[in-house]
Design an enzyme around this catalytic site. Structure first.
Site, PDB file in Angstrom:
ATOM      1  CE  LYS A 202      -3.657   1.995   2.453  1.00  0.00           C
ATOM      2  NZ  LYS A 202      -4.599   2.302   3.470  1.00  0.00           N
ATOM      3  CE  LYS A 255      -6.019   1.937  -0.200  1.00  0.00           C
ATOM      4  NZ  LYS A 255      -6.854   1.738   0.703  1.00  0.00           N
TER       5      LYS A 255
HETATM    6  C1  PBG Z   1      -7.888   3.266   5.449  1.00  0.00           C
HETATM    7  C2  PBG Z   1      -8.273   3.247   4.161  1.00  0.00           C
HETATM    8  C3  PBG Z   1      -7.684   4.155   3.108  1.00  0.00           C
HETATM    9  C4  PBG Z   1      -8.486   3.416   1.589  1.00  0.00           C
HETATM   10  C5  PBG Z   1      -8.784   2.297   2.535  1.00  0.00           C
HETATM   11  N1  PBG Z   1      -8.836   1.696   4.170  1.00  0.00           N
HETATM   12  C6  PBG Z   1      -7.379   5.048   3.453  1.00  0.00           C
HETATM   13  C7  PBG Z   1      -5.412   5.681   3.704  1.00  0.00           C
HETATM   14  O1  PBG Z   1      -5.171   4.847   4.146  1.00  0.00           O
HETATM   15  O2  PBG Z   1      -6.085   6.847   4.009  1.00  0.00           O
HETATM   16  C8  PBG Z   1      -8.433   4.490   0.780  1.00  0.00           C
HETATM   17  C9  PBG Z   1      -9.612   3.790  -0.158  1.00  0.00           C
HETATM   18  C10 PBG Z   1      -9.479   4.692  -1.070  1.00  0.00           C
HETATM   19  O3  PBG Z   1      -9.256   5.656  -1.513  1.00  0.00           O
HETATM   20  O4  PBG Z   1     -10.560   4.315  -1.905  1.00  0.00           O
HETATM   21  N2  PBG Z   1      -6.720   2.780   6.140  1.00  0.00           N
END
Ligand code: PBG
Length: 330
Positions: A202, A255
């Site tokens: 991520k 992601k």
């Molecule tokens: C929570 C999380 C996030 C997303 C999914 N789970 C946000 C982040 O890490 O700031 C992002 C999902 C999206 O942008 O559609 N940790």
């Protein structure tokens, strides 16, 4: 005599002329079963409010979310990914509302399992939507994340999801050791059937912008670069992957999706676990915005973006376009 001046021994176009030939030889296909629909939940009843930065995406109360689940099931979508969005006054420094047995996500899991047993129920496991500072866990006095304390809370959170009947937990906080901590807690609680979809790779991405608006989870200070990955890095992802596999995760995720398709391909080639990718909020919104301005054909560009993820090697895709795409494919 009009002779072709060039004898083409090799002509890739020969196989593209006839529509049936193109259909027969198509290497990758999209199907509604590839999709997982994210759902933002809020407390209350009968509410469906549109998210300003994600036109076409709504926050739902549980009753309204159930209607969405029915639509997903009818369209052949495999599952839903749940996010809870709570009132500011219910947040605290460690995000304790997230492991409330009667919390928002827990209630939604029970309701969806009861009403639509054929639908896969996945819960995001993180704290940023529940902490008053907006970071993904507990903080130390000097503002760093306290990973040990965060892991203990993560165990509480996933246990409460498992007790509600979740099929899959998806830890997204990029906490070292999160997969082992979760597996340990689930097994000790006799929830060996619950699987773990790790957000293994991520990135600290600007494309999460609209989500933070949707989930009210923007950090109140600083950013997430002290725990999420640097977009410049590739090798580091393999280390994350190897650790998560060693810790016992069942599926891995990359992601965001579109700027990181090389990583989807890399993970696909490096492991035999299912690889998922998440077309995040910013990817949704930029396609939506261009289509609304009349600059892009929404249907064609969304389906092309999703097909690109399949071609890169994704086994399944989390996307806010799940319902639309399933409709278009149907
Ligand atoms: C929570 C999380 C996030 C997303 C999914 N789970 C946000 C982040 O890490 O700031 C992002 C999902 C999206 O942008 O559609 N940790």
């Amino acid at each position: 005599m009009n002779r072709n001046p060039l004898s083409l021994r090799h002509s890739p176009r020969r196989l593209r002329r006839h529509p049936a030939m193109r259909g027969m030889l198509q290497e990758n296909q999209l199907s509604p079963a590839d999709f997982i629909l994210p759902i933002f939940l809020v407390e209350g009843e009968g509410i469906r409010s549109e998210i300003v930065s994600m036109p076409g995406v709504f926050r739902h109360t549980v009753d309204s979310a159930l209607r969405l689940c029915e639509e997903a099931l009818v369209k052949g979508i495999s599952g839903v990914l749940l996010f809870g969005v709570i009132e500011e006054s219910c947040k605290d420094a460690c995000g304790s509302a997230s492991w409330d047995r009667d919390g928002l996500v827990q209630k939604a899991i029970r309701a969806i399992r009861a009403a639509y047993p054929a639908l896969l129920v996945i819960a995001d496991a993180c704290f940023c939507e529940y902490t008053d500072h907006g970071h993904c866990g507990v903080l130390t006095a000097d503002g760093d994340r306290d990973d040990n304390a965060t892991l203990e809370n993560l165990q509480r959170q996933v246990l409460s999801y498992a007790e509600a009947g979740v099929h899959v937990v998806a830890p997204s906080g990029m906490v070292d050791g999160m997969v082992s901590a979760i597996r340990e807690a689930l097994d000790a609680g006799c929830h060996t059937e619950v699987s773990i979809l790790s957000y293994a790779v991520k990135y600290a991405s600007a494309f999460y912008g609209p989500f933070r608006d949707a989930a009210d989870s923007a950090p109140q200070f600083g950013d997430r670069r002290a725990y999420q990955m640097d977009p410049a890095n590739r090798r580091e992802a393999f280390r994350e992957l190897d650790l998560d596999i060693a810790e016992g995760c069942d599926m891995v995720m990359v992601k965001p999706a579109m700027p990181y398709l090389d990583m989807v391909r890399d993970l696909r080639e490096r492991c035999d676990l299912p690889v998922l990718t998440y077309q995040v909020s910013g990817e949704y919104s930029l396609l939506q915005a261009a289509a609304r301005a009349g600059w892009l054909d929404l249907q064609r560009s969304v389906l092309e973006s999703l097909l690109g993820m399949k071609r890169a090697g994704a086994d399944a895709i989390i996307t806010y376009y799940a319902l639309d795409a399933a409709e278009w494919l149907g």
